[in-house]
Design a protein around this motif. Sequence first.
Motif, PDB file in Angstrom:
ATOM      1  N   ARG A  60       7.104 -49.977  18.910  1.00 20.42           N
ATOM      2  CA  ARG A  60       7.425 -48.660  19.460  1.00 20.42           C
ATOM      3  C   ARG A  60       6.776 -47.541  18.654  1.00 20.42           C
ATOM      4  NH1 ARG A  60       7.354 -48.558  23.241  1.00 20.42           N
ATOM      5  NH2 ARG A  60       9.227 -49.494  24.129  1.00 20.42           N
ATOM      6  N   ASP A  64       3.735 -46.804  23.595  1.00 13.77           N
ATOM      7  CA  ASP A  64       4.862 -46.534  24.482  1.00 13.77           C
ATOM      8  C   ASP A  64       4.961 -47.572  25.591  1.00 13.77           C
ATOM      9  OD1 ASP A  64       2.648 -45.854  25.927  1.00 13.77           O
ATOM     10  OD2 ASP A  64       3.337 -43.855  26.509  1.00 13.77           O
ATOM     11  N   SER A 111       9.164 -46.548  33.803  1.00 20.53           N
ATOM     12  CA  SER A 111       8.120 -46.118  32.866  1.00 20.53           C
ATOM     13  C   SER A 111       7.040 -45.284  33.548  1.00 20.53           C
ATOM     14  CB  SER A 111       7.478 -47.332  32.187  1.00 20.53           C
ATOM     15  OG  SER A 111       6.703 -48.074  33.100  1.00 20.53           O
TER      16      SER A 111
END
Length: 212
Positions: A60, A64, A111
């Motif tokens: 992370r 992303d 996302s």
Amino acid sequence: MESDEACRAALVTDLRRCGQDVHAVGSGREALETGTGFDLVLLGMNLADLDGLHVCRLLRSVTDVPVICIGSATSELEAVLALRAGGDDYLVRPYRLRELLARIAAVMRRSTAGKQPPSLVERGQLSVDVQRCEVRFRGRSVRLTRKEFELLLLLAKTPGKVISRERIIREVWGGSWSQRTVDTHVSNLRAKLGDRGLIVSVRGVGFMMARQ
């Protein structure tokens, strides 16, 4: 990313049968070396060399890309820790393939929600204008057919990542053409761009755009 070889092989087989492009690794170190440049990461919590939560945090910190953590514990604490470490979802073993695919789809929807695709993709001396369907390379305009443009754009979006012939056929031609068609269009692209090294052939797999 799964340490158990049998589980890893079975998962890869199932996902590929469902039309997914898969790259599998068996350790946390390999995961950190190759975990960028993908659409999604499935991260096993019980890795042989590194703690899964630690790997998730490190991933992370550099990317992303969505991460689905997969663990054996049914406790709420492990799921909470995985999500706090940067995971986008937590899945408990044993699970059914249908549930995994549904979670992958849900995470990918979240996302990409609200994200606008870039109107201009630039890779070194290559510039691809998505809205105008225009390509410039080394300062000159390159005239391409619609399919050549779509193929080039697909490769340019993820330089250094191999795109299988099957995926290219599915995304550019809708799955109704042969692999020879892909090879012919790649050859045409190389000729029109004037640089055979820009699009790299990976024997038995597919093609990728060289990093610039």
